[in-house]
Motif scaffolding. Structure first.
Motif, PDB file in Angstrom:
ATOM      1  N   ALA A 104       1.002  -1.169   0.010  1.00 26.24           N
ATOM      2  CA  ALA A 104       0.144   0.019  -0.086  1.00 26.24           C
ATOM      3  C   ALA A 104       1.001   1.069  -0.037  1.00 26.24           C
ATOM      4  O   ALA A 104       1.724   1.353  -0.885  1.00 26.24           O
ATOM      5  N   SER A 105       0.900   2.114   0.970  1.00 27.49           N
ATOM      6  CA  SER A 105       1.241   3.499   1.075  1.00 27.49           C
ATOM      7  C   SER A 105       2.927   3.130   1.209  1.00 27.49           C
ATOM      8  O   SER A 105       3.400   2.464   2.059  1.00 27.49           O
ATOM      9  N   HIS A 106       3.675   3.861   0.303  1.00 25.89           N
ATOM     10  CA  HIS A 106       5.133   3.263   0.107  1.00 25.89           C
ATOM     11  C   HIS A 106       5.988   4.336  -0.309  1.00 25.89           C
ATOM     12  O   HIS A 106       5.516   5.507  -0.647  1.00 25.89           O
ATOM     13  N   ALA A 107       7.311   4.344  -0.135  1.00 22.19           N
ATOM     14  CA  ALA A 107       8.497   4.800  -0.425  1.00 22.19           C
ATOM     15  C   ALA A 107       9.475   4.029  -1.268  1.00 22.19           C
ATOM     16  O   ALA A 107       9.727   3.093  -0.846  1.00 22.19           O
ATOM     17  N   TRP A 108      10.246   4.616  -2.442  1.00 14.92           N
ATOM     18  CA  TRP A 108      11.416   4.032  -2.909  1.00 14.92           C
ATOM     19  C   TRP A 108      12.056   5.354  -3.528  1.00 14.92           C
ATOM     20  O   TRP A 108      11.758   6.268  -3.518  1.00 14.92           O
ATOM     21  N   ALA A 109      13.158   4.648  -3.940  1.00 16.31           N
ATOM     22  CA  ALA A 109      14.241   5.479  -4.543  1.00 16.31           C
ATOM     23  C   ALA A 109      14.059   5.422  -6.036  1.00 16.31           C
ATOM     24  O   ALA A 109      13.959   4.334  -6.599  1.00 16.31           O
TER      25      ALA A 109
END
Length: 272
Positions: free
Chosen positions: A208-213
């Motif tokens: 679901a809600s996420h962060a990545w580079a």
């Protein structure tokens, strides 16, 4: 939102229904509340937004920030103890996709270090030890090493933690993995940006809600999801990009009065 979304009959696509609700409750009545909301995806390349809406109390105004993200300001002057912000819509992705074209701003901007993405001597030594080559595969090797060094651990860090603090603690969540990896990549000379969004992958650690580079190589942006060791954006729905978490935080705001604040949030990402 119809920007350069093209595909042929041989391309495969997948649609996702997203519902993201955030609720604030204040100990006392608050007033003159201003919320800055970055929760709106845009159509580009392999991502097409069929429809999207954000519901919030008060007056709203929409514009774009310096990174090209859609930025909504929500202002409420009346006294209130509860505030609910709900974003939802339907997004379609082409897959498989190896990289992203995005020329909204000069990628050299993403060589800038920020307070949250500084590199210390231990991080530099780690990056030099595990980077096997100055290319995508070398960075993938570094990502694997970092995931082992910093196991995904919920509740171990907080939203204001810097890359140096998270690396020293040797654990964290997607925000920490992303900021540490970005700090290392910038030291190594790669433009690196923080991406907020949503992830659909049933087998993944963090959904679901996420962060990545995303790292800029050969005039293309490549996905580096350290928490899940995923390196193609086939299930990643991009919301906003920036130098670190604080450039892309979904909701930030100011208010008068209200006392202590509690916040609850839930996100559903469903394939359809």
């Amino acid at each position: 939102f119809m920007i350069n979304f093209q595909f042929t009959l041989k391309d495969k696509t997948m649609k996702f229904m997203i519902h993201h609700q955030t609720q604030y409750h204040y100990e006392h009545f608050a007033k003159h509340c201003v919320q800055y909301i970055r929760m709106t995806p845009q159509s580009f390349g392999h991502q097409y937004v069929h429809h999207w809406s954000i519901d919030g109390s008060g007056n709203t105004q929409q514009q774009k920030d310096g990174f090209g993200n859609i930025w909504m300001t929500c202002t409420q002057h009346e006294a209130h103890q509860d505030l609910i912000i709900c974003a939802q819509g339907l997004v379609e992705l082409i897959h498989p996709v190896d990289y992203i074209h995005d020329d909204r701003i000069n990628p050299a901007i993403y060589l800038q270090s920020t307070f949250a993405t500084q590199c210390n001597i231990n991080m530099i030594a780690f990056a030099q030890q595990y980077l096997t080559a100055y290319n995508q595969q070398g960075l993938i090797d570094l990502a694997h090493a970092l995931a082992l060094y910093m196991p995904y651990t919920t509740g171990a860090t907080h939203v204001n933690m810097t890359a140096i603090e998270a690396f020293t603690q040797q654990q964290g969540v997607c925000q920490d993995h992303t900021q540490v990896f970005i700090a290392m990549c910038r030291y190594l000379g790669f433009p690196a940006r923080y991406v907020s969004g949503y992830l659909y992958a049933p087998e993944a650690i963090h959904l679901a809600s996420h962060a990545w580079a995303e790292i800029y190589l050969n005039q293309k942006w490549y996905c580096f999801d350290i928490s899940n060791l995923m390196f193609q954006p086939n299930s990643h729905i991009q919301i906003a990009v920036g130098r670190d978490y604080f450039d892309v935080a979904p909701i930030r705001g100011v208010r008068e009065q209200g006392g202590a604040e509690t916040m609850s949030c839930f996100v559903h990402v469903l394939a359809c």
